[in-house]
Design a protein around this motif. Structure first.
Motif, short mmCIF file in Angstrom:
data_model
loop_
_atom_site.label_atom_id
_atom_site.label_comp_id
_atom_site.label_asym_id
_atom_site.label_seq_id
_atom_site.Cartn_x
_atom_site.Cartn_y
_atom_site.Cartn_z
N PHE A 103 4.87 -21.10 -2.41
CA PHE A 103 4.57 -19.91 -1.62
C PHE A 103 3.13 -19.90 -1.15
CE2 PHE A 103 3.71 -18.44 -5.98
CZ PHE A 103 2.51 -17.75 -5.86
N LYS A 104 2.90 -19.04 -0.17
CA LYS A 104 1.57 -18.76 0.32
C LYS A 104 1.39 -17.26 0.38
CE LYS A 104 -2.50 -19.12 2.24
NZ LYS A 104 -3.66 -19.52 1.41
N GLY A 105 0.29 -16.76 -0.16
CA GLY A 105 0.03 -15.34 -0.16
C GLY A 105 -1.31 -14.99 0.47
N LYS A 106 -1.39 -13.80 1.03
CA LYS A 106 -2.62 -13.26 1.60
C LYS A 106 -2.67 -11.76 1.31
CE LYS A 106 -3.21 -16.61 5.36
NZ LYS A 106 -4.64 -16.92 5.11
N SER A 107 -3.80 -11.15 1.53
CA SER A 107 -3.94 -9.74 1.14
C SER A 107 -4.81 -8.97 2.12
CB SER A 107 -4.54 -9.64 -0.26
OG SER A 107 -5.92 -10.03 -0.24
N ALA A 108 -4.72 -7.66 2.01
CA ALA A 108 -5.61 -6.77 2.75
C ALA A 108 -5.56 -5.39 2.14
CB ALA A 108 -5.22 -6.69 4.22
N TYR A 109 -6.70 -4.71 2.16
CA TYR A 109 -6.77 -3.28 1.89
C TYR A 109 -6.93 -2.57 3.24
CZ TYR A 109 -8.06 -4.25 -3.06
OH TYR A 109 -8.10 -4.66 -4.37
#
Length: 536
Positions: free
Chosen positions: A374-380
């Protein structure tokens, strides 16, 4: 659950832990709970051993290491010895607790892995009025032990197999965080194996009552991320507002029962306008109900936009069933999200269940597919979605060249008690956000890596095209979450903002983290591609 398999949903509810645990020595008044092994060992596993293939990988099968050995430790003293022996042999060392690191921080270039999974005890120390959680304990083990024995809990993540080691250090959050804050908001102390300038490993206990450099060491573990300062072997928990001496007085109590709901929208019914209305409505609701005083402080939700190939996407919700008018609150919430779309959602699930059942039952918190890549990314986010955000979401989720159902974005409601803490009180700077986003896609065939990575990277870049391809803190966006480690933030091909990765994770807290690094890991023993660098 339409459009995305239950297994995919289970995996993507993780609040994943970054790579690293850290040390300790705490006496417990009660025997430790959990999957205990005899106080023996340590146990070394090498490529000659049958277990090696399982112990050189974590949850993400993209990253498989080839260390000289994996050492399974069962005590703080063994952990100190394991660090020292690796240093004496000139080996680069890394730590694994639950194995949920998103990037190759425990594989690339690592020659000695210290595995904390056998250190999984949860106990109560009456003399110090605190709970002791060993870094190898998984979240489900922590929740079971705390609730079954003492009727309390911690507001951590919803993926049961995540280990405490990295989850806590990165400032983990979960379904109770709007009500009780982040897990680090209840962290009293941390016991860590550190290495001094002479290359000597030793145990240190640092607490929120410590002074000077020791206080900085505690503070650095309230969101500074794993693999930075040392090896945590035990975390010590007591809520800062706790005044009693009995266990049930020292940590939050979870709801007795939860009203759980899952609704979904069929892509066949959606236009770009109605999709955008759902996204903006949800974001606006999160804005309007982000205060700790909101009647919705006991509600946690995740909107999960998925590619059109999935057929549909869902909105899952849980709310304290004991709240006055809980059913009406849920109905009003769902109506607000769907307002103005002129389409109907399907009710896939709605029922009341005991709290611990919801934590343990695979329908909400089960483990993931062990073959996943998998590949994950984030943001607030501080505000709801802009027109540009929505357009990028719609374009990439409906791309005909990505007819693949195994991807989604988990958009979690945020704020509440989380935002009652100052941004410098812990190492977590995001204390005025209203949503937290996790972008993720899953696959199993290594030959498809470039295909899936390209879609994820292009999707994320285009959502934040107005700020250089990443969610630079500003009026709407508020940076990234270190536990969803993303190596692309360091790559100028994907981050053209001019804002370095560490400012996206840590904001104004970065200089203090550097000072803690200099004080407690002066020779940079614990490092990876996005670890805290020593000051220049």
């Amino acid at each position: 659950m339409n459009g995305i398999s239950r297994r995919r949903f289970l995996v993507t509810t993780a609040a994943a832990g970054a790579a690293s645990g850290a040390a300790t020595t705490a006496a417990a008044a009660a025997p430790a709970a959990g999957r205990r092994t005899p106080a023996a060992g340590p146990y070394d596993v090498t490529s000659a051993d049958q277990q090696y293939a399982d112990l050189v990988r974590g949850n993400n099968q993209r990253w498989v290491g080839s260390p000289d050995y994996v050492r399974l430790v069962t005590s703080p003293a063994q952990t100190v010895a394991a660090v020292q022996s690796a240093l004496d042999a000139g080996k680069r060392v890394a730590v694994r607790s639950g194995g949920h690191c998103y990037e190759p921080w425990v594989s690339d270039g690592i020659e000695a892995v210290i595995d904390l999974s056998q250190m999984n005890g949860v106990s109560f120390d009456g003399a110090r009025r605190l709970f002791v959680v060993e870094a190898g304990a998984t979240l489900v083990e922590i929740y079971e032990a705390l609730y079954k024995r003492w009727g309390v809990t911690l507001p951590g993540g919803t993926c049961p197999s995540v280990g405490a080691g990295g989850h806590v250090a990165g400032g983990g959050y979960g379904a109770l965080s709007r009500r009780y804050g982040l897990i680090v908001d209840h962290l009293y102390g941390v016991e860590v194996v550190v290495v001094d300038s002479a290359g000597k490993a030793r145990l240190v206990t640092a607490t929120r009552d410590s002074q000077g450099a020791e206080h900085d060491l505690w503070w650095a573990h309230t969101g500074g991320g794993g693999g930075n300062f040392g090896v945590v072997t035990r975390y010590l928990f007591r809520s800062p507002s706790a005044t009693g001496s009995q266990p049930h007085e020292l940590l939050p109590k979870p709801p007795t029962t939860q009203l759980v709901s899952s609704v979904s929208w069929s892509w066949d019914d959606l236009t770009e306008q109605s999709f955008g209305r759902i996204m903006k409505n949800y974001g606006s609701w999160c804005e309007d109900n982000s205060a700790g005083s909101s009647p919705y402080a006991g509600l946690f939700s995740q909107l999960k936009p998925a590619p059109k190939a999935a057929g549909s996407f869902s909105l899952t919700t849980e709310i304290d069933a004991s709240l006055p008018g809980a059913g009406r609150l849920l109905d009003d919430f769902l109506a607000a999200v769907n307002k103005g779309t002129e389409i109907s959602f399907s009710v896939d699930q709605r029922r009341t269940i005991p709290w611990l059942h919801g934590v343990e039952w695979p329908g909400f918190t089960g483990g993931g597919d062990p073959t996943n890549r998998f590949k994950g990314k984030s943001a607030y986010m501080r505000k709801t979605f802009t027109d540009a955000h929505v357009a990028a979401f719609y374009r990439h989720l409906t791309r005909p060249d990505y007819a693949y159902p195994g991807a989604l974005v988990l958009i979690s409601s945020y704020g509440g008690a989380i935002n009652s803490v100052a941004p410098t009180a812990t190492a977590v700077p995001a204390r005025d956000s209203v949503m937290k986003l996790m972008y993720v896609n899953f696959w199993s065939d290594p030959a498809q890596d470039s295909f899936h990575l390209a879609w994820m990277r292009e999707f994320y870049r285009d959502v934040y095209a107005g700020t250089g391809g990443v969610p630079v803190p500003g009026p709407v966006n508020d940076g990234c979450f270190v536990n969803y480690a993303d190596g692309d933030l360091s790559d100028p091909q994907w981050n053209t903002s001019g804002v370095p990765w560490h400012d996206l994770y840590y904001g104004e807290n970065f200089p203090r983290l550097q000072r803690a690094k200099a004080a407690w890991d002066p020779t940079n023993v614990f490092h990876h591609a996005q670890s805290i660098p020593l000051p220049a």
